[in-house]
Every structure is written in structure tokens, then in C-alpha cells.
Design a protein around this motif. Structure first.
Motif, PDB file in Angstrom:
ATOM      1  N   LEU A  13     -48.790  60.437 -27.065  1.00 26.02           N
ATOM      2  CA  LEU A  13     -49.899  59.628 -26.440  1.00 26.02           C
ATOM      3  C   LEU A  13     -49.872  59.701 -24.865  1.00 26.02           C
ATOM      4  N   ARG A  14     -48.751  59.631 -24.402  1.00 29.13           N
ATOM      5  CA  ARG A  14     -48.258  59.797 -22.957  1.00 29.13           C
ATOM      6  C   ARG A  14     -48.921  61.415 -22.328  1.00 29.13           C
ATOM      7  N   LYS A  15     -48.518  62.089 -23.119  1.00 31.97           N
ATOM      8  CA  LYS A  15     -48.669  63.744 -22.780  1.00 31.97           C
ATOM      9  C   LYS A  15     -49.022  64.651 -24.048  1.00 31.97           C
ATOM     10  N   PRO A  16     -50.208  64.684 -24.380  1.00 38.44           N
ATOM     11  CA  PRO A  16     -50.225  65.445 -25.699  1.00 38.44           C
ATOM     12  C   PRO A  16     -49.736  66.834 -25.593  1.00 38.44           C
ATOM     13  N   HIS A  17     -49.081  67.438 -26.459  1.00 36.73           N
ATOM     14  CA  HIS A  17     -48.528  68.879 -26.424  1.00 36.73           C
ATOM     15  C   HIS A  17     -48.372  69.395 -27.779  1.00 36.73           C
ATOM     16  N   GLY A  18     -48.560  70.874 -27.831  1.00 37.85           N
ATOM     17  CA  GLY A  18     -48.331  71.482 -29.246  1.00 37.85           C
ATOM     18  C   GLY A  18     -49.525  71.101 -30.323  1.00 37.85           C
ATOM     19  N   GLU A  19     -49.245  71.549 -31.507  1.00 37.73           N
ATOM     20  CA  GLU A  19     -50.040  71.383 -32.491  1.00 37.73           C
ATOM     21  C   GLU A  19     -50.476  69.755 -32.801  1.00 37.73           C
ATOM     22  N   ASP A  20     -49.491  68.812 -32.639  1.00 35.72           N
ATOM     23  CA  ASP A  20     -49.460  67.553 -32.706  1.00 35.72           C
ATOM     24  C   ASP A  20     -50.463  66.883 -31.427  1.00 35.72           C
ATOM     25  N   GLY A  21     -50.232  67.712 -30.579  1.00 37.00           N
ATOM     26  CA  GLY A  21     -50.976  67.285 -29.418  1.00 37.00           C
ATOM     27  C   GLY A  21     -52.688  67.323 -29.694  1.00 37.00           C
ATOM     28  N   ILE A  22     -52.868  68.382 -30.023  1.00 38.11           N
ATOM     29  CA  ILE A  22     -54.298  68.533 -30.690  1.00 38.11           C
ATOM     30  C   ILE A  22     -54.747  67.354 -31.563  1.00 38.11           C
ATOM     31  N   LYS A  23     -54.036  67.281 -32.578  1.00 34.48           N
ATOM     32  CA  LYS A  23     -54.300  65.994 -33.974  1.00 34.48           C
ATOM     33  C   LYS A  23     -54.287  64.778 -32.865  1.00 34.48           C
ATOM     34  N   ILE A  24     -53.650  64.522 -32.027  1.00 37.01           N
ATOM     35  CA  ILE A  24     -53.633  63.125 -31.397  1.00 37.01           C
ATOM     36  C   ILE A  24     -54.764  62.984 -30.549  1.00 37.01           C
ATOM     37  N   PRO A  70     -78.834  66.526 -14.501  1.00 32.96           N
ATOM     38  CA  PRO A  70     -78.211  67.995 -13.872  1.00 32.96           C
ATOM     39  C   PRO A  70     -77.531  67.822 -12.529  1.00 32.96           C
ATOM     40  N   GLU A  71     -77.778  66.818 -11.691  1.00 38.22           N
ATOM     41  CA  GLU A  71     -77.011  66.922 -10.520  1.00 38.22           C
ATOM     42  C   GLU A  71     -75.806  65.938 -10.504  1.00 38.22           C
ATOM     43  N   ILE A  72     -75.386  65.543 -11.772  1.00 36.65           N
ATOM     44  CA  ILE A  72     -73.963  64.706 -11.514  1.00 36.65           C
ATOM     45  C   ILE A  72     -72.878  65.745 -11.845  1.00 36.65           C
ATOM     46  N   GLN A  73     -71.785  65.572 -10.836  1.00 37.38           N
ATOM     47  CA  GLN A  73     -70.786  66.447 -10.726  1.00 37.38           C
ATOM     48  C   GLN A  73     -69.651  65.890 -11.245  1.00 37.38           C
ATOM     49  N   TYR A  74     -68.845  66.336 -12.088  1.00 32.04           N
ATOM     50  CA  TYR A  74     -67.899  65.545 -12.798  1.00 32.04           C
ATOM     51  C   TYR A  74     -66.593  66.447 -12.906  1.00 32.04           C
ATOM     52  N   THR A  75     -65.432  65.679 -12.532  1.00 31.64           N
ATOM     53  CA  THR A  75     -64.249  66.441 -12.502  1.00 31.64           C
ATOM     54  C   THR A  75     -63.220  65.613 -13.404  1.00 31.64           C
ATOM     55  N   GLY A  76     -62.509  66.262 -14.220  1.00 27.81           N
ATOM     56  CA  GLY A  76     -61.533  65.629 -15.110  1.00 27.81           C
ATOM     57  C   GLY A  76     -59.900  66.370 -14.864  1.00 27.81           C
ATOM     58  N   CYS A  77     -59.192  65.425 -14.632  1.00 28.53           N
ATOM     59  CA  CYS A  77     -57.822  65.688 -14.407  1.00 28.53           C
ATOM     60  C   CYS A  77     -56.669  65.179 -15.337  1.00 28.53           C
ATOM     61  N   ASP A  78     -55.770  66.066 -15.527  1.00 25.25           N
ATOM     62  CA  ASP A  78     -54.847  65.386 -16.670  1.00 25.25           C
ATOM     63  C   ASP A  78     -53.687  66.407 -16.297  1.00 25.25           C
ATOM     64  N   PHE A  79     -52.457  65.670 -16.556  1.00 30.56           N
ATOM     65  CA  PHE A  79     -51.293  66.463 -16.661  1.00 30.56           C
ATOM     66  C   PHE A  79     -50.794  66.990 -17.656  1.00 30.56           C
ATOM     67  N   SER A  80     -51.586  67.166 -18.806  1.00 27.57           N
ATOM     68  CA  SER A  80     -51.330  67.776 -19.865  1.00 27.57           C
ATOM     69  C   SER A  80     -51.973  69.290 -19.831  1.00 27.57           C
ATOM     70  N   GLU A  81     -51.188  70.273 -19.955  1.00 31.47           N
ATOM     71  CA  GLU A  81     -51.925  71.737 -19.869  1.00 31.47           C
ATOM     72  C   GLU A  81     -52.743  71.849 -21.178  1.00 31.47           C
ATOM     73  N   LEU A  82     -52.135  71.153 -22.365  1.00 31.62           N
ATOM     74  CA  LEU A  82     -52.902  71.378 -23.411  1.00 31.62           C
ATOM     75  C   LEU A  82     -54.452  70.856 -23.389  1.00 31.62           C
ATOM     76  N   MET A  83     -54.552  69.673 -22.885  1.00 31.72           N
ATOM     77  CA  MET A  83     -55.412  69.065 -22.611  1.00 31.72           C
ATOM     78  C   MET A  83     -56.442  69.436 -21.633  1.00 31.72           C
ATOM     79  N   ILE A  84     -55.991  70.257 -20.674  1.00 32.52           N
ATOM     80  CA  ILE A  84     -56.974  71.195 -19.744  1.00 32.52           C
ATOM     81  C   ILE A  84     -57.589  72.180 -20.665  1.00 32.52           C
ATOM     82  N   GLU A  85     -56.801  72.785 -21.407  1.00 27.80           N
ATOM     83  CA  GLU A  85     -57.475  74.003 -22.075  1.00 27.80           C
ATOM     84  C   GLU A  85     -58.343  73.575 -23.163  1.00 27.80           C
ATOM     85  N   GLU A  86     -57.924  72.447 -23.785  1.00 27.59           N
ATOM     86  CA  GLU A  86     -58.983  72.026 -25.089  1.00 27.59           C
ATOM     87  C   GLU A  86     -60.209  71.489 -24.247  1.00 27.59           C
TER      88      GLU A  86
END
Length: 218
Positions: A13-24, A70-86
Motif C-alpha cells: 500500500l505504501r509503495k506497490p511493486h512486483g506482481e503483487d503491486g499490480i494486484k494491490i 481538452p485544455e485541462i493539464q494533469y500531472t501525476g507523480c508517484d515514487f513507485s516505478e511500477l505505478m508510473i509504468e502502469e
């Protein structure tokens, strides 16, 4: 679940990672649907808004924001590399339209220019901030004058019932969050306390609610 499983759940929950990170992440999308959608309704995205979400998970709810205009600009930041990828995969269409981007970053060291965002929000991350004042100092720096900062969380009296909560979570009441805001240059404009439908958490039916604190840069 035994204590080792509770510890693993807390870590994911703190930092999703690995296969379990995708599931969480998928589990969080389901369990946190109401708190996310209610928070986005308070964000109330409008044309030309520049919006930062801290800890967006796999980005499942991003379309609820950028589809408003269409003029809304969104940025998401996360410290989980997996969540950035997903999140990047899930929102590739919005990225190609230039409305969304995702940045790998810790909330305590946000790499954005001063006065960059009209609204910043975060759902269920405050439990993991190591230094709340440092975080809020950074948030205030990158928030535009009169910009909104919105924190959504499970309030202390509910969250303390979760068996995994003792592994690395800090809990907050509405008074705690209000005090943090006021001590760090953010005035509280309003507070929302919302009951949710009960949720089946690994076979245990839990009463659910959330707290949303809305602040403004002084």
C-alpha cells in the motif's frame, strides 16, 4: 491473514511493486472508488487548470479529470516505478493528446517550478509522509497563489481498525490535518466527512468513510 501478510500488505500500500503491486493497485481502485470520485468532484476540473495528483497509483481515475475539457493539464507523480509504468500504459491516449504526464518523484522532493499548479490533490498518501512540514512546504512552493491543496484520507477513528495499519502508517483526525495546514501556510476552506457503503476486505465487512480537507495557499 497472519502478521507477515499484514506487513506485506502495508508495504504494498505504501509503495506497490512486483506482481503483487499490480494486484494491490487494482484492489485500491475498487476499495477507494468513492473517496477518489468524491475528491475529483471537489477538485472540480476546469479549462486551463493545471492539476497535480500526488500518488495516483495506476492512474485508473485520471480520465475522470482530463475528460472534462481538452485544455485541462494533469500531472501525476508517484515514487513507485511500477505505478508510473502502469499509469503511463493505462493513459497513453491522454498522454498522446498532451493532457497527461507522469513523473517519478517522492513527495518530499517534488521537482516542479514555483507556482506551477492551480490545484494539487492527494488521496491516501498522508499516512506515509516522513516529514509533514517538509512536504507541505514543497506543496506550497509549487502551488499558484490562491491555489487549492486537497488531502483525502481515511480518518484515524476508522483507519485504526485495519490490522495492517501498525506497519508504517501514521493516522490523522480532521483536527490533526487542519493543524498541519494552518502551521504551514495553508488556510482550510472546508472539510468533508463522508460515509461510504460497507466494503469486503478479505472476508471481513468493514464500515467505510473518508475525510477530505481543502486548503488554500495564503
Amino acid at each position: 491473514m497472519d502478521e507477515q501478510q499484514h506487513r506485506q500488505t502495508a508495504s504494498q500500500l505504501r509503495k506497490p511493486h512486483g506482481e503483487d503491486g499490480i494486484k494491490i493497485a487494482e484492489f485500491m481502485n475498487k476499495g477507494n472508488r468513492d473517496i477518489n470520485l468524491n475528491t475529483i468532484s471537489i477538485v472540480n476540473p476546469k479549462p486551463k487548470d493545471t492539476i497535480l495528483e500526488v500518488g495516483m497509483g495506476n492512474g485508473f481515475f485520471v480520465s475522470e479529470i482530463v475528460s472534462k475539457h481538452p485544455e485541462i493539464q494533469y500531472t501525476g507523480c508517484d515514487f513507485s516505478e511500477l505505478m508510473i509504468e502502469e499509469a503511463t500504459k493505462l493513459n497513453s491516449g491522454w498522454i498522446s493528446k498532451g493532457q497527461a504526464n507522469f513523473v517519478l518523484s517522492d513527495i518530499a522532493d517534488i521537482p516542479f517550478m514555483d507556482n506551477s499548479f492551480s490545484t494539487i490533490f492527494t488521496v491516501n498518501t498522508i499516512y506515509f509522509w516522513d516529514d509533514e512540514s517538509l512536504v507541505l512546504k514543497g506543496i506550497r512552493r509549487i502551488l499558484m497563489p490562491n491555489g487549492k491543496f486537497i488531502v483525502a484520507l481515511r480518518p484515524k477513528h476508522q483507519a485504526e481498525k485495519y490490522p495492517f495499519i501498525k506497519y508504517g502508517f501514521k493516522l490523522f483526525s480532521k483536527e490533526d490535518v487542519t493543524k498541519l495546514f494552518e502551521e504551514n501556510g495553508l488556510s482550510v476552506s472546508h472539510i468533508i466527512e463522508q460515509k461510504e457503503p460497507d466494503f469486503d476486505m478479505n472476508g471481513e465487512i468493514m464500515a467505510m468513510e473518508h475525510l477530505i480537507v481543502v486548503g488554500q495557499k495564503n
